[in-house]
Design a protein around this motif. Structure first.
Motif, PDB file in Angstrom:
ATOM      1  N   VAL A   1      84.156  71.108  50.571  1.00  0.00           N
ATOM      2  CA  VAL A   1      84.156  70.787  51.994  1.00  0.00           C
ATOM      3  C   VAL A   1      84.799  69.422  52.176  1.00  0.00           C
ATOM      4  O   VAL A   1      84.565  68.504  51.404  1.00  0.00           O
ATOM      5  CB  VAL A   1      82.705  70.786  52.541  1.00  0.00           C
ATOM      6  CG1 VAL A   1      82.668  70.333  53.983  1.00  0.00           C
ATOM      7  CG2 VAL A   1      82.093  72.160  52.392  1.00  0.00           C
ATOM      8  N   GLY A   2      85.636  69.308  53.195  1.00  0.00           N
ATOM      9  CA  GLY A   2      86.293  68.037  53.470  1.00  0.00           C
ATOM     10  C   GLY A   2      87.237  68.157  54.643  1.00  0.00           C
ATOM     11  O   GLY A   2      87.576  69.250  55.089  1.00  0.00           O
ATOM     12  N   VAL A   3      87.665  67.025  55.148  1.00  0.00           N
ATOM     13  CA  VAL A   3      88.573  66.999  56.290  1.00  0.00           C
ATOM     14  C   VAL A   3      90.004  67.211  55.807  1.00  0.00           C
ATOM     15  O   VAL A   3      90.466  66.497  54.921  1.00  0.00           O
ATOM     16  CB  VAL A   3      88.470  65.653  57.049  1.00  0.00           C
ATOM     17  CG1 VAL A   3      89.434  65.618  58.227  1.00  0.00           C
ATOM     18  CG2 VAL A   3      87.046  65.410  57.522  1.00  0.00           C
ATOM     19  N   PRO A   4      90.711  68.201  56.378  1.00  0.00           N
ATOM     20  CA  PRO A   4      92.120  68.371  56.014  1.00  0.00           C
ATOM     21  C   PRO A   4      92.956  67.207  56.543  1.00  0.00           C
ATOM     22  O   PRO A   4      92.517  66.473  57.438  1.00  0.00           O
ATOM     23  CB  PRO A   4      92.514  69.674  56.722  1.00  0.00           C
ATOM     24  CG  PRO A   4      91.300  70.219  57.341  1.00  0.00           C
ATOM     25  CD  PRO A   4      90.241  69.194  57.303  1.00  0.00           C
ATOM     26  N   GLU A   5      94.140  67.059  56.009  1.00  0.00           N
ATOM     27  CA  GLU A   5      95.029  65.999  56.469  1.00  0.00           C
ATOM     28  C   GLU A   5      95.535  66.341  57.868  1.00  0.00           C
ATOM     29  O   GLU A   5      96.013  67.447  58.112  1.00  0.00           O
ATOM     30  CB  GLU A   5      96.208  65.863  55.512  1.00  0.00           C
ATOM     31  CG  GLU A   5      97.119  64.708  55.830  1.00  0.00           C
ATOM     32  CD  GLU A   5      98.223  64.567  54.795  1.00  0.00           C
ATOM     33  OE1 GLU A   5      99.297  64.095  55.178  1.00  0.00           O
ATOM     34  OE2 GLU A   5      97.996  64.927  53.629  1.00  0.00           O
ATOM     35  N   LYS A   6      95.405  65.391  58.791  1.00  0.00           N
ATOM     36  CA  LYS A   6      95.809  65.642  60.171  1.00  0.00           C
ATOM     37  C   LYS A   6      97.336  65.667  60.266  1.00  0.00           C
ATOM     38  O   LYS A   6      97.997  64.736  59.830  1.00  0.00           O
ATOM     39  CB  LYS A   6      95.241  64.572  61.104  1.00  0.00           C
ATOM     40  CG  LYS A   6      95.588  64.821  62.556  1.00  0.00           C
ATOM     41  CD  LYS A   6      94.740  64.089  63.563  1.00  0.00           C
ATOM     42  CE  LYS A   6      94.855  62.611  63.520  1.00  0.00           C
ATOM     43  NZ  LYS A   6      94.230  61.958  64.678  1.00  0.00           N
ATOM     44  N   PRO A   7      97.899  66.725  60.876  1.00  0.00           N
ATOM     45  CA  PRO A   7      99.355  66.805  61.020  1.00  0.00           C
ATOM     46  C   PRO A   7      99.894  65.720  61.953  1.00  0.00           C
ATOM     47  O   PRO A   7      99.220  65.317  62.904  1.00  0.00           O
ATOM     48  CB  PRO A   7      99.580  68.190  61.638  1.00  0.00           C
ATOM     49  CG  PRO A   7      98.309  68.924  61.470  1.00  0.00           C
ATOM     50  CD  PRO A   7      97.225  67.920  61.359  1.00  0.00           C
ATOM     51  N   GLN A   8     101.102  65.273  61.673  1.00  0.00           N
ATOM     52  CA  GLN A   8     101.717  64.209  62.468  1.00  0.00           C
ATOM     53  C   GLN A   8     102.073  64.673  63.878  1.00  0.00           C
ATOM     54  O   GLN A   8     102.123  63.861  64.793  1.00  0.00           O
ATOM     55  CB  GLN A   8     102.987  63.698  61.769  1.00  0.00           C
ATOM     56  CG  GLN A   8     102.721  63.062  60.419  1.00  0.00           C
ATOM     57  CD  GLN A   8     101.864  61.815  60.520  1.00  0.00           C
ATOM     58  OE1 GLN A   8     102.018  61.038  61.448  1.00  0.00           O
ATOM     59  NE2 GLN A   8     100.945  61.638  59.588  1.00  0.00           N
ATOM     60  N   HIS A   9     102.318  65.974  64.058  1.00  0.00           N
ATOM     61  CA  HIS A   9     102.744  66.455  65.374  1.00  0.00           C
ATOM     62  C   HIS A   9     101.601  66.559  66.384  1.00  0.00           C
ATOM     63  O   HIS A   9     101.852  66.758  67.565  1.00  0.00           O
ATOM     64  CB  HIS A   9     103.457  67.811  65.251  1.00  0.00           C
ATOM     65  CG  HIS A   9     102.548  68.937  64.868  1.00  0.00           C
ATOM     66  ND1 HIS A   9     102.247  69.223  63.560  1.00  0.00           N
ATOM     67  CD2 HIS A   9     101.882  69.833  65.621  1.00  0.00           C
ATOM     68  CE1 HIS A   9     101.429  70.256  63.526  1.00  0.00           C
ATOM     69  NE2 HIS A   9     101.186  70.650  64.760  1.00  0.00           N
ATOM     70  N   LEU A  10     100.360  66.429  65.937  1.00  0.00           N
ATOM     71  CA  LEU A  10      99.237  66.457  66.881  1.00  0.00           C
ATOM     72  C   LEU A  10      99.191  65.142  67.647  1.00  0.00           C
ATOM     73  O   LEU A  10      99.085  64.069  67.054  1.00  0.00           O
ATOM     74  CB  LEU A  10      97.909  66.652  66.144  1.00  0.00           C
ATOM     75  CG  LEU A  10      97.510  68.060  65.774  1.00  0.00           C
ATOM     76  CD1 LEU A  10      96.113  68.063  65.174  1.00  0.00           C
ATOM     77  CD2 LEU A  10      97.563  69.007  66.937  1.00  0.00           C
TER      78      LEU A  10
ATOM     79  N   VAL B   1      95.610  74.834  64.802  1.00  0.00           N
ATOM     80  CA  VAL B   1      95.772  75.808  65.890  1.00  0.00           C
ATOM     81  C   VAL B   1      94.608  75.704  66.867  1.00  0.00           C
ATOM     82  O   VAL B   1      94.796  75.763  68.086  1.00  0.00           O
ATOM     83  CB  VAL B   1      95.901  77.244  65.324  1.00  0.00           C
ATOM     84  CG1 VAL B   1      95.824  78.276  66.427  1.00  0.00           C
ATOM     85  CG2 VAL B   1      97.188  77.397  64.550  1.00  0.00           C
ATOM     86  N   LEU B   2      93.408  75.538  66.348  1.00  0.00           N
ATOM     87  CA  LEU B   2      92.234  75.413  67.205  1.00  0.00           C
ATOM     88  C   LEU B   2      92.364  74.210  68.141  1.00  0.00           C
ATOM     89  O   LEU B   2      92.191  74.333  69.355  1.00  0.00           O
ATOM     90  CB  LEU B   2      90.970  75.283  66.352  1.00  0.00           C
ATOM     91  CG  LEU B   2      89.658  75.109  67.095  1.00  0.00           C
ATOM     92  CD1 LEU B   2      89.266  76.400  67.795  1.00  0.00           C
ATOM     93  CD2 LEU B   2      88.566  74.681  66.143  1.00  0.00           C
ATOM     94  N   CYS B   3      92.695  73.056  67.599  1.00  0.00           N
ATOM     95  CA  CYS B   3      92.809  71.836  68.407  1.00  0.00           C
ATOM     96  C   CYS B   3      93.978  71.919  69.386  1.00  0.00           C
ATOM     97  O   CYS B   3      93.841  71.576  70.562  1.00  0.00           O
ATOM     98  CB  CYS B   3      92.965  70.617  67.504  1.00  0.00           C
ATOM     99  SG  CYS B   3      91.530  70.290  66.477  1.00  0.00           S
ATOM    100  N   GLN B   4      95.139  72.387  68.909  1.00  0.00           N
ATOM    101  CA  GLN B   4      96.324  72.442  69.763  1.00  0.00           C
ATOM    102  C   GLN B   4      96.168  73.471  70.875  1.00  0.00           C
ATOM    103  O   GLN B   4      96.534  73.216  72.019  1.00  0.00           O
ATOM    104  CB  GLN B   4      97.570  72.752  68.931  1.00  0.00           C
ATOM    105  CG  GLN B   4      98.854  72.654  69.715  1.00  0.00           C
ATOM    106  CD  GLN B   4      99.121  71.243  70.218  1.00  0.00           C
ATOM    107  OE1 GLN B   4      99.175  70.316  69.434  1.00  0.00           O
ATOM    108  NE2 GLN B   4      99.284  71.087  71.514  1.00  0.00           N
TER     109      GLN B   4
ATOM    110  N   ALA C   1      94.973  66.957  71.658  1.00  0.00           N
ATOM    111  CA  ALA C   1      94.808  67.708  70.397  1.00  0.00           C
ATOM    112  C   ALA C   1      94.382  66.772  69.266  1.00  0.00           C
ATOM    113  O   ALA C   1      93.503  67.107  68.462  1.00  0.00           O
ATOM    114  CB  ALA C   1      96.092  68.438  70.038  1.00  0.00           C
ATOM    115  N   SER C   2      94.960  65.581  69.210  1.00  0.00           N
ATOM    116  CA  SER C   2      94.602  64.600  68.185  1.00  0.00           C
ATOM    117  C   SER C   2      93.174  64.091  68.393  1.00  0.00           C
ATOM    118  O   SER C   2      92.420  63.909  67.428  1.00  0.00           O
ATOM    119  CB  SER C   2      95.589  63.436  68.218  1.00  0.00           C
ATOM    120  OG  SER C   2      95.255  62.480  67.243  1.00  0.00           O
TER     121      SER C   2
END
Length: 160
Positions: free
Chosen positions: A34-43, A74-77, A47-48
């Motif tokens: 379990v862990g936080v994935p790396e946040k994409p730069q395009h968010l 996808v969920l956040c965006q 969404a961010s």
């Protein structure tokens, strides 16, 4: 051919629902940390903000791994797109075309598609609507309520 039946549920979801049985448990030999994935730069924008708000809570509950990054994106965006479309609509549900005909506003389709994507991503992460309350308070699940109601029954003593 398409697969038949429902998608199999993880043991974690079954335990949360109170329907876990050891004899019917799925093989989860591929357990991921379990862990936080790396946040994409395009968010960006909302969404961010949603990523920063939801990720720690989902990690704490054990529903997010580093491999879930794309689905969580996808969920956040999609949630941000839905909110943006709702704000831009301003109750203008019908628009007039250049020929003078009336048609539904194009943002309605965008809003609807964003909502459908949001629901699909949430289901893939195991966050369906009916599980939300149980995730928030796992100690009050159906299994725990059953244990709390259980009464100790004394065996009748054997007569000799």
């Amino acid at each position: 051919m398409a697969k038949r039946g429902r998608k199999p549920l993880s043991n974690k979801v079954k335990k949360t629902r109170g329907t876990y049985r050891k004899d019917r448990a799925t093989d989860e030999s591929l357990i991921f940390q379990v862990g936080v994935p790396e946040k994409p730069q395009h968010l960006t924008g909302l969404a961010s903000e949603l990523w920063d708000k939801w990720a720690p809570e989902l990690v704490q509950k054990g529903f997010l791994t580093p491999l879930d990054g794309a689905t969580f994106t996808v969920l956040c965006q999609s949630h941000a797109d839905y909110i943006g479309a709702c704000e831009q609509l301003n109750n203008e549900l019908i628009v007039k075309t250049s020929q003078g005909n009336l048609k539904p506003h194009p943002l309605l389709k965008i809003k609807d598609k964003a909502f459908q994507n949001h629901l699909k991503a949430r289901a893939e992460l195991g966050l369906s609507e009916h599980l939300r309350k149980k995730i928030a308070n796992e100690t009050d699940g159906p299994f725990q309520r059953l244990l709390n109601r259980a009464k100790i029954v004394k065996k009748p003593e054997d007569k000799q």
